[in-house]
Design a protein around this motif. Sequence first.
Motif, PDB file in Angstrom:
ATOM      1  N   ASP A 254       0.828  -1.212   0.000  1.00  0.00           N
ATOM      2  CA  ASP A 254       0.000   0.000   0.000  1.00  0.00           C
ATOM      3  C   ASP A 254       0.863   1.263   0.000  1.00  0.00           C
ATOM      4  O   ASP A 254       0.591   2.214  -0.743  1.00  0.00           O
ATOM      5  CB  ASP A 254      -0.951   0.018   1.209  1.00  0.00           C
ATOM      6  CG  ASP A 254      -2.070  -1.000   1.105  1.00  0.00           C
ATOM      7  OD1 ASP A 254      -2.279  -1.559   0.000  1.00  0.00           O
ATOM      8  OD2 ASP A 254      -2.728  -1.247   2.135  1.00  0.00           O
ATOM      9  N   ARG A 255       1.900   1.271   0.819  1.00  0.00           N
ATOM     10  CA  ARG A 255       2.799   2.432   0.866  1.00  0.00           C
ATOM     11  C   ARG A 255       3.527   2.614  -0.454  1.00  0.00           C
ATOM     12  O   ARG A 255       3.667   3.734  -0.947  1.00  0.00           O
ATOM     13  CB  ARG A 255       3.793   2.280   2.012  1.00  0.00           C
ATOM     14  CG  ARG A 255       3.140   2.468   3.375  1.00  0.00           C
ATOM     15  CD  ARG A 255       4.043   2.124   4.535  1.00  0.00           C
ATOM     16  NE  ARG A 255       5.342   2.770   4.480  1.00  0.00           N
ATOM     17  CZ  ARG A 255       6.417   2.334   5.140  1.00  0.00           C
ATOM     18  NH1 ARG A 255       6.344   1.258   5.902  1.00  0.00           N
ATOM     19  NH2 ARG A 255       7.563   2.971   5.056  1.00  0.00           N
TER      20      ARG A 255
ATOM     21  N   GLU B  69       2.500   1.696  -3.365  1.00  0.00           N
ATOM     22  CA  GLU B  69       1.517   2.172  -4.335  1.00  0.00           C
ATOM     23  C   GLU B  69       1.287   3.676  -4.185  1.00  0.00           C
ATOM     24  O   GLU B  69       1.250   4.411  -5.178  1.00  0.00           O
ATOM     25  CB  GLU B  69       0.206   1.412  -4.149  1.00  0.00           C
ATOM     26  CG  GLU B  69      -0.814   1.652  -5.229  1.00  0.00           C
ATOM     27  CD  GLU B  69      -2.012   0.729  -5.069  1.00  0.00           C
ATOM     28  OE1 GLU B  69      -2.494   0.563  -3.926  1.00  0.00           O
ATOM     29  OE2 GLU B  69      -2.457   0.181  -6.078  1.00  0.00           O
ATOM     30  N   ARG B  70       1.173   4.157  -2.943  1.00  0.00           N
ATOM     31  CA  ARG B  70       0.994   5.592  -2.710  1.00  0.00           C
ATOM     32  C   ARG B  70       2.206   6.375  -3.201  1.00  0.00           C
ATOM     33  O   ARG B  70       2.064   7.426  -3.842  1.00  0.00           O
ATOM     34  CB  ARG B  70       0.758   5.879  -1.225  1.00  0.00           C
ATOM     35  CG  ARG B  70      -0.668   5.616  -0.771  1.00  0.00           C
ATOM     36  CD  ARG B  70      -0.941   6.197   0.613  1.00  0.00           C
ATOM     37  NE  ARG B  70      -0.042   5.683   1.641  1.00  0.00           N
ATOM     38  CZ  ARG B  70      -0.232   4.552   2.325  1.00  0.00           C
ATOM     39  NH1 ARG B  70      -1.290   3.803   2.090  1.00  0.00           N
ATOM     40  NH2 ARG B  70       0.634   4.174   3.244  1.00  0.00           N
ATOM     41  N   LEU B  71       3.402   5.868  -2.911  1.00  0.00           N
ATOM     42  CA  LEU B  71       4.616   6.546  -3.368  1.00  0.00           C
ATOM     43  C   LEU B  71       4.699   6.579  -4.895  1.00  0.00           C
ATOM     44  O   LEU B  71       5.101   7.593  -5.484  1.00  0.00           O
ATOM     45  CB  LEU B  71       5.860   5.877  -2.788  1.00  0.00           C
ATOM     46  CG  LEU B  71       6.097   6.124  -1.305  1.00  0.00           C
ATOM     47  CD1 LEU B  71       7.240   5.242  -0.795  1.00  0.00           C
ATOM     48  CD2 LEU B  71       6.393   7.590  -1.036  1.00  0.00           C
ATOM     49  N   THR B  72       4.321   5.488  -5.530  1.00  0.00           N
ATOM     50  CA  THR B  72       4.304   5.434  -6.988  1.00  0.00           C
ATOM     51  C   THR B  72       3.353   6.480  -7.548  1.00  0.00           C
ATOM     52  O   THR B  72       3.684   7.195  -8.506  1.00  0.00           O
ATOM     53  CB  THR B  72       3.916   4.028  -7.478  1.00  0.00           C
ATOM     54  OG1 THR B  72       4.876   3.093  -6.980  1.00  0.00           O
ATOM     55  CG2 THR B  72       3.876   3.950  -8.997  1.00  0.00           C
ATOM     56  N   ASP B  73       2.180   6.602  -6.945  1.00  0.00           N
ATOM     57  CA  ASP B  73       1.212   7.613  -7.372  1.00  0.00           C
ATOM     58  C   ASP B  73       1.778   9.025  -7.187  1.00  0.00           C
ATOM     59  O   ASP B  73       1.626   9.892  -8.051  1.00  0.00           O
ATOM     60  CB  ASP B  73      -0.107   7.482  -6.604  1.00  0.00           C
ATOM     61  CG  ASP B  73      -0.883   6.227  -6.961  1.00  0.00           C
ATOM     62  OD1 ASP B  73      -0.588   5.610  -8.011  1.00  0.00           O
ATOM     63  OD2 ASP B  73      -1.785   5.857  -6.182  1.00  0.00           O
ATOM     64  N   GLU B  74       2.443   9.261  -6.057  1.00  0.00           N
ATOM     65  CA  GLU B  74       3.039  10.574  -5.798  1.00  0.00           C
ATOM     66  C   GLU B  74       4.149  10.889  -6.798  1.00  0.00           C
ATOM     67  O   GLU B  74       4.265  12.027  -7.264  1.00  0.00           O
ATOM     68  CB  GLU B  74       3.583  10.640  -4.372  1.00  0.00           C
ATOM     69  CG  GLU B  74       2.508  10.670  -3.311  1.00  0.00           C
ATOM     70  CD  GLU B  74       3.061  10.586  -1.892  1.00  0.00           C
ATOM     71  OE1 GLU B  74       4.278  10.802  -1.707  1.00  0.00           O
ATOM     72  OE2 GLU B  74       2.276  10.309  -0.977  1.00  0.00           O
TER      73      GLU B  74
ATOM     74  N   GLN C 171       2.532  11.798 -10.070  1.00  0.00           N
ATOM     75  CA  GLN C 171       1.981  13.152  -9.988  1.00  0.00           C
ATOM     76  C   GLN C 171       3.105  14.182 -10.069  1.00  0.00           C
ATOM     77  O   GLN C 171       2.989  15.190 -10.757  1.00  0.00           O
ATOM     78  CB  GLN C 171       1.182  13.344  -8.690  1.00  0.00           C
ATOM     79  CG  GLN C 171       0.549  14.722  -8.571  1.00  0.00           C
ATOM     80  CD  GLN C 171      -0.435  15.037  -9.673  1.00  0.00           C
ATOM     81  OE1 GLN C 171      -1.306  14.242  -9.984  1.00  0.00           O
ATOM     82  NE2 GLN C 171      -0.295  16.206 -10.287  1.00  0.00           N
TER      83      GLN C 171
END
Length: 94
Positions: free
Chosen positions: A26-27, A29-34, A37
């Motif tokens: 999950d972390r 995935e969030r970092l990848t999204d950031e 962006q």
Amino acid sequence: MTEATSDGQPRPNAPVGRDLLKNIVDRAERLTDEIEQGQDDLKELMAEAKAKGLTPAAIKAVLKRRNETPEAKAKREALEDDFELYLTNLSMLD
């Protein structure tokens, strides 16, 4: 009793391992999204710079130079010295 690997770490199929794995994924995935962006934001910024008459490649070179380590700086400067010497020897400098 929780299953463990030979080094004492919980196995991924153990309940604690699943929770840990889910948290890490999950972390990540969030970092990848950031990161995605941030890359989109940087692309927009470079387009803005270009529209205002600046050269994005030069801006990126400035950023690279500002962030280089002392070792990388020394290596770059030595290469630049060699490059200038070669150009001089080939009568390519004005």
